[in-house]
Write an enzyme that holds these catalytic residues in place. Structure first.
Site, PDB file in Angstrom:
ATOM      1  N   ASP A   1      37.851  45.323  50.408  1.00 12.61           N
ATOM      2  CA  ASP A   1      37.069  46.075  49.433  1.00 12.61           C
ATOM      3  C   ASP A   1      35.808  46.573  50.148  1.00 12.61           C
ATOM      4  O   ASP A   1      35.507  46.194  51.285  1.00 12.61           O
ATOM      5  CB  ASP A   1      36.737  45.242  48.192  1.00 12.61           C
ATOM      6  CG  ASP A   1      36.476  46.151  46.979  1.00 12.61           C
ATOM      7  OD1 ASP A   1      36.269  47.362  47.163  1.00 12.61           O
ATOM      8  OD2 ASP A   1      36.470  45.636  45.842  1.00 12.61           O
TER       9      ASP A   1
HETATM   10  C1  NOJ Z   1      34.901  48.757  45.019  1.00 14.65           C
HETATM   11  C2  NOJ Z   1      35.878  48.309  43.991  1.00 14.65           C
HETATM   12  O1  NOJ Z   1      35.798  46.906  43.835  1.00 14.65           O
HETATM   13  C3  NOJ Z   1      37.317  48.674  44.304  1.00 14.65           C
HETATM   14  O2  NOJ Z   1      38.115  48.368  43.199  1.00 14.65           O
HETATM   15  C4  NOJ Z   1      37.416  50.128  44.665  1.00 14.65           C
HETATM   16  O3  NOJ Z   1      38.758  50.444  44.931  1.00 14.65           O
HETATM   17  C5  NOJ Z   1      36.533  50.385  45.866  1.00 14.65           C
HETATM   18  N1  NOJ Z   1      35.151  50.072  45.546  1.00 14.65           N
HETATM   19  C6  NOJ Z   1      36.625  51.828  46.343  1.00 14.65           C
HETATM   20  O4  NOJ Z   1      36.001  52.668  45.463  1.00 14.65           O
END
Ligand code: NOJ
Length: 780
Positions: A316
């Site tokens: 993430d």
């Molecule tokens: C953070 C989020 O937790 C995740 O779900 C998302 O896919 C990513 N950012 C990318 O935007």
């Protein structure tokens, strides 16, 4: 055994020539050298292996050749994912991303879309780098790309897996037409705490329903053929147990037992793998003291060794960097080593691999073989998508123009939205609004608010002009002679609590109308990431206005728009009709109108428990009984597991939802009360539509394992079927149950069932009293 056609492609055009020049062995040459397919023209794939992962000798040769020519820096570039500056979905932005592409330092980009923009960026990689390796484009396409469907939690409330798959399919068609190869969805985190804003992004609290939804979404995104230009790679996220954040606060610590991890939080991820998901995303949280992005236990022992996952793992957003503040790594270099060595293949946005990994290899802290494995996984996906053949194949402006907002997509969004809505109360059949309701007063901050209709994580969805509001939807769909007037009346902003500015106008409108529709709930960005709350009440001054509207004596219909269970206990006690409409998407206003006017008979059931108040959170139907269950005491008894001020029961149970018609359930019949170890039994019940209208019912199967080597939940969902019944019609629904359906993590940590006695319900919702259970035993 499944069979899969050998991947074949035709290499043509100037790009093919340029790739063939750059590489000693082009894809076409590799194909020419490859072994011929079997007589049937197919290759065999391993049982359980997704079709996209079928062995491909020509691909292997191509990748061997390519990886053999790559420098260490070029390899690390393939392990790096950066956001473009079109959007920000996290705390950092690297404004040098275009220069990074040209320098071969980045292999994948997210938050960039449209045929033209992805083509422009792809050009930088193809014409600006030595090896011309194409970029992979990712994006958070969560519940629609341009045509926005209901939020994911709402879609789960439909309990209609065809509808869920359709939403993902449409999302893939639109996103891929704008150059996207890869969606960061489905989010399969089991979530049981309504304080957590991200409860809106998943399928709710249940393991079984969550696993079915995970499968439907993966199949919708990836289709039958990952290399088809209108499918996208799906991502199972966030691995793992992100939904168990302490106190519902986002990014907070997770501390669950290994048994709970395996029985509750992991099964939807395994279901995604079984459906063929091609990528995984790690979570921000720690699990048992180890941040997920550095957890070899999760990313290698479980994901690769136990489950045999074939795809690639991305972190993430900056979650490798966050291992430093977690207190798990002393600096970014060590964090990068921990992540790569744990099993991470790609670093999202942190630039940790980019800036440190070469040094770690030089110091012998990371093995080049581990880097090559990760690079191969990423390149393999690019190859399987056909990007080496044509890097621009998804960036096609004509297809984009022909695809976005197709009428059938908008119609699908409307249909899925109405299927997702849950009728929570309908005293005196206030709904549907037919007959005497000639003048409707529509009030509330969500009555005419376009941005709120599509909720959070709405990808490239237009928030300002396209969404159909309730006001627009009710006016467009009202019968001749029915008027719909609007006054906002209240505000959902926290700061407006105590204010009464708009009340007089709304109350005057209410007084001169036959019925009041109050559109209340939460602002769209009060759910989603970084949107936790310590209260589940209506924010702002909505509750105060609602009470005054009810005091007029006019019938009130509360339409809730929100991405979490709200503690609308006062409304349950005082408002005659309540419809939970989630954030229903681009066509939301029409879909709400279809339900309110009776053009669609509501059929949704709650995928999460609604607590009476925030103090009950976390709450879910499949809790344990405890040694002092409340039933053991006299009413009001002390020394039992209860609260002094609130009943244990929730406001609305998991699986609950009403219809405009009524259903009755017959007693359950079993094919046998004894289940043999290697056998199975069936359980049946006859459901009858005893009302005046055709309607759909979600028939649910629950089981309780009465005694185990470890304690077992009071109920577990083990099956469901959504059926349509005409007035007076009956249907017998039959479920088959085998011992392995009743498996869990036993005392010795092995996975399996145990002999003994079980209770079984076929019921309209969870709750032991929803119907009378029958009993069966599994023999030794
Ligand atoms: C953070 C989020 O937790 C995740 O779900 C998302 O896919 C990513 N950012 C990318 O935007």
């Amino acid at each position: 055994m499944k069979r899969n056609s050998i991947h074949q492609f035709a290499l043509s055009g100037p790009l093919a020539i340029c790739l063939a020049t750059a590489l000693a062995t082009s894809p076409a040459q590799a194909r020419d050298m490859s072994a011929q397919p079997s007589a049937a023209g197919t290759v065999e794939i391993e049982p359980g292996q997704p079709e996209w992962a079928a062995p491909d000798a020509e691909m292997d040769r191509f990748l061997d050749e390519l990886i053999g020519r790559m420098t260490l820096d070029e390899k690390i570039g393939q392990l790096t994912l950066l956001t473009s500056d079109w959007e920000s979905t996290g705390p950092t932005m690297r404004d040098t991303y275009k220069a990074d592409i040209r320098a071969g330092k980045v292999g994948s980009i997210f938050n960039a879309y449209t045929a033209d923009y992805t083509r422009e960026l792809q050009d930088l990689a193809i014409n600006g780098t030595r090896l011309k390796i194409p970029l992979l484009f990712g994006y958070d396409v969560i519940h629609g790309h341009r045509t926005i469907f209901p939020i994911s939690l709402g879609e789960a409330a439909s309990w209609d897996m065809e509808a869920v798959e359709l939403s993902a399919r449409v999302s893939a068609e639109e996103a891929s037409a704008e150059g996207i190869h890869w969606t960061f969805s489905p989010m399969v985190d089991v979530a049981r705490d309504a304080r957590w804003g991200r409860i809106s992004e998943g399928a709710g609290e249940d393991v079984y329903l969550g696993s079915k939804v995970a499968k439907a979404r993966v199949e919708g995104y990836q289709g039958d053929d990952l290399s088809a230009v209108d499918t996208v790679i799906a991502t199972a996220k966030h691995f793992a147990a992100y939904g168990a954040a302490q106190a519902g606060r986002d990014y907070h610590t997770v501390d669950v037992s290994d048994r709970t991890l395996r029985d509750v939080y992991l099964p939807p991820f395994k279901a995604a793998i079984d459906a063929g998901v091609a990528s995984f995303m790690t979570s921000f949280n720690e699990v048992d003291g180890v941040p997920a992005s550095g957890s070899r236990y999760l990313l290698t022992d479980i994901l690769r060794d136990e489950w045999g996952f074939d795809g690639f793992v991305v972190t993430d957003y900056t979650s490798i960097n966050e291992m430093v503040p977690h207190g798990y790594a002393e600096d970014l270099k060590q964090a990068g080593e921990q992540a790569l060595n744990a099993g991470v293949d790609m670093d999202m946005q942190g630039a940790v691999f980019m800036e440190n990994l070469a040094q770690s290899v030089a110091e012998g802290r990371v093995d080049i073989a581990a880097i090559d494995t990760a690079v191969r996984r990423v390149l393999e996906m690019k190859y399987r998508l056909g990007l080496f053949e044509d890097p621009y194949r998804y960036s096609d402006r004509a297809r984009q123009e022909a695809t976005l907002y197709k009428p059938e997509f908008l119609e699908a969004a409307r249909d899925v939205a109405r299927k997702s809505m849950v009728l929570l109360k309908n005293e005196g059949d206030v709904l549907p609004l037919v007959g005497s309701a000639k003048s409707i007063a529509l009030v509330g901050p969500l009555a005419d608010s376009k941005p709120d209709m599509i909720g959070s994580w709405a990808a490239a969805g237009d928030r300002q002009t396209r969404p159909v509001t309730l006001l627009e939807g009710l006016r467009a769909n009202a019968a001749d002679g029915v008027t719909v007037e609007y006054a906002k009346g209240a505000s959902y902003e926290f700061a407006d609590e105590g204010k009464t500015d708009g009340f007089a106008e709304a109350l005057a409108l209410a007084e001169r109308s036959d019925v009041i529709v109050a559109a209340m709930g939460e602002k769209w960005d009060m759910t989603g990431e970084a949107a936790s709350r310590t209260s589940l009440d209506l924010p702002g001054n909505q509750q105060a206005l609602l009470e005054q509207l009810v005091a007029t004596g006019k019938p009130v219909v509360l339409v809730m728009l929100s991405g979490r269970p709200n503690s609308i206990t006062w409304a349950e006690d005082n408002v005659p009709a309540i419809l939970h409409a989630w954030y229903p998407g681009t066509q939301g206003g029409h879909a709400v109108a279809d339900v309110l006017f009776g053009k669609y008979n509501p059929s949704g059931k709650l995928p999460v428990t609604f607590p009476r108040n925030v103090g009950q959170a976390p709450i879910h139907y499949d809790m344990k009984n405890t040694g002092r269950p409340i039933e053991l005491g006299a009413p009001g008894a002390k020394y039992v597991s209860r609260y002094l001020n609130t009943p244990n029961d929730p406001l609305y149970r998991f699986g609950y939802g009403l219809s405009y018609t009524d259903f009755t359930y017959s007693p359950v019949t079993l094919s046998s009360a004894q289940m043999a170890a290697g056998g199975n039994i069936t359980a049946s019940a006859t459901i009858t539509n005893t009302g005046q209208r055709a309607g759909e019912e979600v028939v649910q199967l629950y089981v309780r394992d009465l005694v185990g080597s470890v304690t077992r939940p009071v109920q577990e969902l083990k099956g469901f079927e959504k059926i349509m019944l005409q007035p007076g019609e009956s249907r017998t629904v039959t479920f088959e149950i085998a011992p392995q359906d009743l498996a869990f993590t036993r005392a010795d940590m092995s996975h399996g069932w145990e002999p003994g006695e079980f209770q079984l319900w076929i019921a309209p919702s969870s709750g032991a009293e929803a119907s009378t259970p029958v009993t069966f035993t599994i023999q030794e």
